[in-house]
Design an enzyme around this catalytic site. Structure first.
Site, PDB file in Angstrom:
ATOM      1  N   LYS A 115       0.860  -1.201   0.000  1.00 27.19           N
ATOM      2  CA  LYS A 115       0.000   0.000   0.000  1.00 27.19           C
ATOM      3  C   LYS A 115       0.881   1.230   0.000  1.00 27.19           C
ATOM      4  O   LYS A 115       2.024   1.184   0.462  1.00 27.19           O
ATOM      5  CB  LYS A 115      -0.884   0.027   1.252  1.00 27.19           C
ATOM      6  CG  LYS A 115      -2.138   0.847   1.094  1.00 27.19           C
ATOM      7  CD  LYS A 115      -3.154   0.137   0.228  1.00 27.19           C
ATOM      8  CE  LYS A 115      -4.509   0.754   0.201  1.00 27.19           C
ATOM      9  NZ  LYS A 115      -5.498  -0.176  -0.372  1.00 27.19           N
ATOM     10  N   ASP A 155      -6.419   3.997  -5.497  1.00 27.15           N
ATOM     11  CA  ASP A 155      -7.153   3.829  -4.243  1.00 27.15           C
ATOM     12  C   ASP A 155      -7.912   5.142  -4.029  1.00 27.15           C
ATOM     13  O   ASP A 155      -8.198   5.851  -5.008  1.00 27.15           O
ATOM     14  CB  ASP A 155      -6.163   3.531  -3.105  1.00 27.15           C
ATOM     15  CG  ASP A 155      -6.838   2.957  -1.872  1.00 27.15           C
ATOM     16  OD1 ASP A 155      -6.896   1.738  -1.741  1.00 27.15           O
ATOM     17  OD2 ASP A 155      -7.315   3.729  -1.020  1.00 27.15           O
TER      18      ASP A 155
HETATM   19  P1  NAD Z   1     -13.870   7.073  -4.020  1.00 21.62           P
HETATM   20  O1  NAD Z   1     -12.973   8.202  -3.722  1.00 21.62           O
HETATM   21  O2  NAD Z   1     -14.223   6.755  -5.424  1.00 21.62           O
HETATM   22  O3  NAD Z   1     -15.252   7.252  -3.236  1.00 21.62           O
HETATM   23  C1  NAD Z   1     -15.345   7.458  -1.856  1.00 21.62           C
HETATM   24  C2  NAD Z   1     -16.768   7.905  -1.579  1.00 21.62           C
HETATM   25  O4  NAD Z   1     -16.991   7.946  -0.191  1.00 21.62           O
HETATM   26  C3  NAD Z   1     -17.065   9.312  -2.106  1.00 21.62           C
HETATM   27  O5  NAD Z   1     -18.404   9.329  -2.571  1.00 21.62           O
HETATM   28  C4  NAD Z   1     -16.934  10.179  -0.851  1.00 21.62           C
HETATM   29  O6  NAD Z   1     -17.696  11.377  -0.921  1.00 21.62           O
HETATM   30  C5  NAD Z   1     -17.504   9.228   0.159  1.00 21.62           C
HETATM   31  N1  NAD Z   1     -17.148   9.507   1.531  1.00 21.62           N
HETATM   32  C6  NAD Z   1     -15.934   9.764   2.070  1.00 21.62           C
HETATM   33  N2  NAD Z   1     -16.043   9.948   3.390  1.00 21.62           N
HETATM   34  C7  NAD Z   1     -17.355   9.814   3.686  1.00 21.62           C
HETATM   35  C8  NAD Z   1     -18.115   9.886   4.873  1.00 21.62           C
HETATM   36  N3  NAD Z   1     -17.516  10.125   6.046  1.00 21.62           N
HETATM   37  N4  NAD Z   1     -19.447   9.659   4.810  1.00 21.62           N
HETATM   38  C9  NAD Z   1     -20.061   9.382   3.631  1.00 21.62           C
HETATM   39  N5  NAD Z   1     -19.395   9.307   2.468  1.00 21.62           N
HETATM   40  C10 NAD Z   1     -18.068   9.525   2.515  1.00 21.62           C
HETATM   41  O7  NAD Z   1     -13.220   5.808  -3.272  1.00 21.62           O
HETATM   42  P2  NAD Z   1     -13.444   4.268  -3.592  1.00 21.62           P
HETATM   43  O8  NAD Z   1     -12.431   3.840  -4.578  1.00 21.62           O
HETATM   44  O9  NAD Z   1     -14.885   3.997  -3.828  1.00 21.62           O
HETATM   45  O10 NAD Z   1     -12.990   3.635  -2.193  1.00 21.62           O
HETATM   46  C11 NAD Z   1     -13.844   3.623  -1.074  1.00 21.62           C
HETATM   47  C12 NAD Z   1     -13.301   2.642  -0.044  1.00 21.62           C
HETATM   48  O11 NAD Z   1     -13.183   1.357  -0.655  1.00 21.62           O
HETATM   49  C13 NAD Z   1     -11.898   2.955   0.496  1.00 21.62           C
HETATM   50  O12 NAD Z   1     -11.824   2.486   1.826  1.00 21.62           O
HETATM   51  C14 NAD Z   1     -10.984   2.110  -0.388  1.00 21.62           C
HETATM   52  O13 NAD Z   1      -9.765   1.815   0.241  1.00 21.62           O
HETATM   53  C15 NAD Z   1     -11.849   0.872  -0.531  1.00 21.62           C
HETATM   54  N6  NAD Z   1     -11.527   0.043  -1.693  1.00 21.62           N
HETATM   55  C16 NAD Z   1     -11.561   0.564  -2.965  1.00 21.62           C
HETATM   56  C17 NAD Z   1     -11.280  -0.282  -4.040  1.00 21.62           C
HETATM   57  C18 NAD Z   1     -11.375   0.207  -5.464  1.00 21.62           C
HETATM   58  O14 NAD Z   1     -11.148  -0.606  -6.377  1.00 21.62           O
HETATM   59  N7  NAD Z   1     -11.711   1.456  -5.723  1.00 21.62           N
HETATM   60  C19 NAD Z   1     -10.943  -1.618  -3.817  1.00 21.62           C
HETATM   61  C20 NAD Z   1     -10.934  -2.110  -2.507  1.00 21.62           C
HETATM   62  C21 NAD Z   1     -11.227  -1.256  -1.456  1.00 21.62           C
END
Ligand code: NAD
Length: 432
Positions: A115, A155
């Protein structure tokens, strides 16, 4: 460095790292792992801290802190995302890298865990500032990145554009093209059709398999999805297409609630046309027939499935008691604290843990890497078919173990994941 005096084991002030360590110790003790193996796996193999000087648009220079952590390469090259956020620290990356080790192991793919990230607020940076920051970061972590050593991916607050900047910089330094050094690239630039939706699709595959196991009818299920970003939006879309009613979605601007079901297609259209900065795209969505409620209230809504797909620690000792849903699918990494997990277990809530539920992203990344190594592109259909089959199979393995041993999904997933890694560490010896 924090060492627990009673056990001699490593602990941390960082919530993500400490949660990862505590979950690991608890499963490792149940497995009667040797203390030597526990000690080896409680530290990352390698952590590189870099400074990232950036010339800002106003001519001033700001120095950001960047990190890349390789927790384990026992099973293969380390794999894991790069995030841009204000709470990124070296210890947070260590915790997330550890989680990646278990995620890759459980998924049955040939990777260890890594990471990285930069402590910054990208929502206040211009395109050019982000480009300069990404390129300098790429140059500074270049010595440890590579298709057979460490393969980063997007991420939080990073995507295809950031991967292109980092890869382009490293390729220029190397003097040759290396598409398999990073995944999550744009489709026309050695990316894989299907990767954008992969994490959400994987989460939905877990939900479909759970419904099959429990005999639940998707059209009678109500779900709330916290975080309408990459993971949450596609999970909501795919569940909704199968008949699941999505009663609430949220982002950093608040939660949007409609007990009769939100029109997810409309939410996508709204998000794609709303000029709100990244992560704030739903602002004003209440005009589309929803009630706007405070973000945290999404946890207490009347529904069957709750999908935390935003940030870590959403379900904690203050919020877990309010949850009405019977099933939690963790799209985000570490959305449930250990204290909240105890509360949820007491309430009989089934939690499908992050490193099982959100593994679609890394499985999809593995497919992209494999295609890059072959120099051959699969169809999107082939990609999705393989992804759903592997996710469903992994879910079933963990589900069966949990049923057989009367255990939680998280504990069962940990045991399966840790076993694959420790078996190989023992085979290879400690001099990895
Ligand atoms: P992203 O940036 O595309 O979206 C994050 C979303 O969460 C946004 O809509 C943001 O406004 C919202 N958000 C942030 N804080 C918030 C809060 N306190 N309350 C409500 N909404 C909130 O990110 P993503 O890629 O969707 O990732 C989200 C999570 O999933 C992270 O923990 C990331 O590590 C995990 N993840 C992502 C992937 C991937 O392929 N994108 C894979 C595995 C895990």
């Amino acid at each position: 460095m924090m060492i627990d005096e009673a056990t001699g084991r490593r602990r941390s002030n960082n919530l993500i790292l400490d949660t990862a360590l505590r979950d690991f110790y608890s499963a490792a003790d149940e497995m009667h792992l040797s203390e030597g193996l526990i000690q080896i796996l409680s530290y990352p193999e390698r952590r590189v801290d870099v400074s990232v000087p950036v010339e800002m648009d106003d001519g001033t220079v700001k120095v950001f802190q960047g990190f890349r952590v390789q927790h384990s390469t026992a099973l293969g090259p380390s794999k894991g995302g790069i995030r841009y956020a204000m709470d990124v620290t070296g210890q947070e990356c260590e915790g997330l890298a550890m989680l990646m080790t278990w995620k890759c192991s459980l998924a049955g793919i040939p990777y260890g865990g890594g990471k990285g990230g930069i402590c910054c607020d990208p929502t206040y940076m211009s395109h050019k500032e982000k480009e300069r920051m990404s390129r300098t970061f790429g140059a500074r972590i270049a010595p440890i990145i590579g298709r057979w050593s460490d393969v980063p991916a997007p991420d939080m607050y990073t995507g295809g554009q950031e991967m292109v900047w980092i890869m382009d910089t490293i390729c220029k330094m190397l003097g040759h093209f290396e598409p398999a050094m990073l995944t999550g690239k744009p489709i026309d630039y050695w990316g894989a059709p299907g990767r954008t939706e992969a994490t959400g699709r994987g989460l939905a595959a877990c939900a479909f398999e759970l419904m099959r196991q429990k005999g639940l009818d998707p059209t009678k299920i109500k779900a709330a999805v916290q975080g309408f970003g990459n993971v949450g939006s596609y999970a909501a879309k795919i569940l909704n297409e199968a008949g699941v009613k999505i009663v609430a979605i949220s982002d950093t601007t608040g939660a949007y609630y409609n007990p009769n079901g939100i029109d997810i297609k409309k939410a996508f259209e709204y998000m794609n046309t709303n000029p709100g900065k990244r992560g704030r795209k739903l602002t004003g969505f209440e005009k589309e027939g929803c009630e706007k409620i405070p973000g945290d209230e999404i946890i207490g809504l009347d529904c069957d499935f709750f999908c935390p797909c935003a940030a870590q620690g959403a379900l904690n000792e203050n919020t877990a008691g309010k949850l009405k849903a019977k099933y939690v699918f963790e799209g985000a990494n570490s959305p449930t604290t250990p204290e909240a997990e105890l509360i949820l277990n007491d309430k009989g809530v089934i939690v499908v843990p992050d490193f099982l539920a959100n593994a679609g992203g890394v499985i999809g990344s593995y497919y992209e890497w494999a295609q890059n190594l072959q120099g051959f592109t699969w169809t999107e259909e082939e990609y999705n078919k393989r992804l759903v089959a592997l996710m469903t199979d992994n879910f079933r393995r963990v589900w069966d173990y949990a049923q057989e041993h009367n255990s939680t999904m998280r504990r069962s997933a940990y045991i399966a994941a840790i076993k694959r890694v420790t078996d190989i560490v023992e085979l290879r010896g400690v001099y990895l």
